[in-house]
Design a protein around this motif. Sequence first.
Motif, PDB file in Angstrom:
ATOM      1  N   SER A 134      44.614  18.456  19.632  1.00 22.30           N
ATOM      2  CA  SER A 134      45.189  19.796  19.515  1.00 22.30           C
ATOM      3  C   SER A 134      44.470  20.719  20.492  1.00 22.30           C
ATOM      4  CB  SER A 134      45.020  20.340  18.094  1.00 22.30           C
ATOM      5  OG  SER A 134      43.641  20.562  17.812  1.00 22.30           O
ATOM      6  N   ARG A 147      43.022  23.496  19.764  1.00 24.40           N
ATOM      7  CA  ARG A 147      41.767  23.924  19.149  1.00 24.40           C
ATOM      8  C   ARG A 147      40.680  22.870  19.325  1.00 24.40           C
ATOM      9  NH1 ARG A 147      40.185  23.717  13.239  1.00 24.40           N
ATOM     10  NH2 ARG A 147      38.408  25.115  13.028  1.00 24.40           N
ATOM     11  N   SER A 148      41.019  21.598  19.125  1.00 26.07           N
ATOM     12  CA  SER A 148      40.010  20.554  19.251  1.00 26.07           C
ATOM     13  C   SER A 148      39.572  20.379  20.697  1.00 26.07           C
ATOM     14  CB  SER A 148      40.533  19.239  18.685  1.00 26.07           C
ATOM     15  OG  SER A 148      41.668  18.786  19.388  1.00 26.07           O
ATOM     16  N   ARG A 170      39.507  22.734  22.912  1.00 22.73           N
ATOM     17  CA  ARG A 170      38.660  23.898  23.199  1.00 22.73           C
ATOM     18  C   ARG A 170      37.264  23.700  22.619  1.00 22.73           C
ATOM     19  NH1 ARG A 170      41.548  27.397  20.537  1.00 22.73           N
ATOM     20  NH2 ARG A 170      43.105  27.372  22.208  1.00 22.73           N
ATOM     21  N   TRP A 171      37.195  23.203  21.391  1.00 24.26           N
ATOM     22  CA  TRP A 171      35.884  22.996  20.769  1.00 24.26           C
ATOM     23  C   TRP A 171      35.081  21.939  21.519  1.00 24.26           C
ATOM     24  CZ3 TRP A 171      33.380  18.837  18.598  1.00 24.26           C
ATOM     25  CH2 TRP A 171      32.165  19.133  17.956  1.00 24.26           C
TER      26      TRP A 171
END
Length: 337
Positions: free
Chosen positions: A181, A183-184, A186-187
């Motif tokens: 995803s 978000r993942s 980016r993290w």
Amino acid sequence: MTITSLAFLTPGNFADDDPYTGLEESLQLFEYGERLGYDGAWIRQRHLEHGVGSAAVFLAAAGQRTRRVELGTAVIPIGYESPFRLAEDLALADVLSRGRLQVGFSTGMPHAELLGDLVYDGDWRAFDLSYGRVARVVDNLRGDYLGGPDTVIESPGNTQRPRLQPHNPGLVDRIWYGGGSLRSARWAGESGLNLLSGNIVTGEHTDDFTTAQSNLLAEYRRIQPTARVAVGRVVVPFDSADRATRARYRTYAESRHARTLAPQGPRRTLFAPDVVGTAELILEQLAADPVVSAVSELRLELPYEFRREEYEQILHDVLHLVAPELGWHPAQLEAAR
């Protein structure tokens, strides 16, 4: 398109009544892949299934059977793990392999309703089973000393400052996150981890797998322009297979095609089509894949529940008939240039 690193990911199948044979064949597949010239051999970690429940244990064994190939795991679901104890196991396996481990993580806890109470004392539903738990493993692998500057421990052999042992400072740079995803991704970038992206992503603002995965990689590259990124595809060449095996491969691909036509489930999961056919057809499909064209590391995701001889045929045909046309050369050849 130039692929500089070629690896494979195997599920580690075994029969219910004969686990040794399947696990031994997976170890032999690692040896076979190294002899062929693959750069990496990876194992899935799976719980309650016919697969490897502890990647660290398996890779420790694989490290004694191989000498050069990178040894990877994709991915360890962090929800089942003690961050310090897992770091100890990975560090030990890495030292035994002379620094060849590549460790992939994911968040969550598959089969949590069955295993949660077996793994944890207390209400595991209140624990952080997400990114923070992965970060704790990574912090432990850094090997910082525990306690204050004067803290020591006594053992029968010596007096020393306490930290994770054995400690290999290079392992922390070989940690990957399986990002599906935005978000993942980016993290992972913000945490300084390498990125694994396979044939499953989350559909965010699009129903198209390629668009979603391209957006995911772009988000990661915005933060980490030079870190390692590996893309996985199910690639199954026909060329040296017999007629019955070709029919089996076609049936396998057809059974999975419907899931690629639209987002699946409440999380809008998108699946990439399997790349199955002759080497010529596979090269056409990979050349048309903008995600594969954008990376230099390709990982073959071997199908579940195939036989060892089929896995070997797939690895052989990809290495000899597909990979050279993608610009890839064996590491031994590169070293001699």
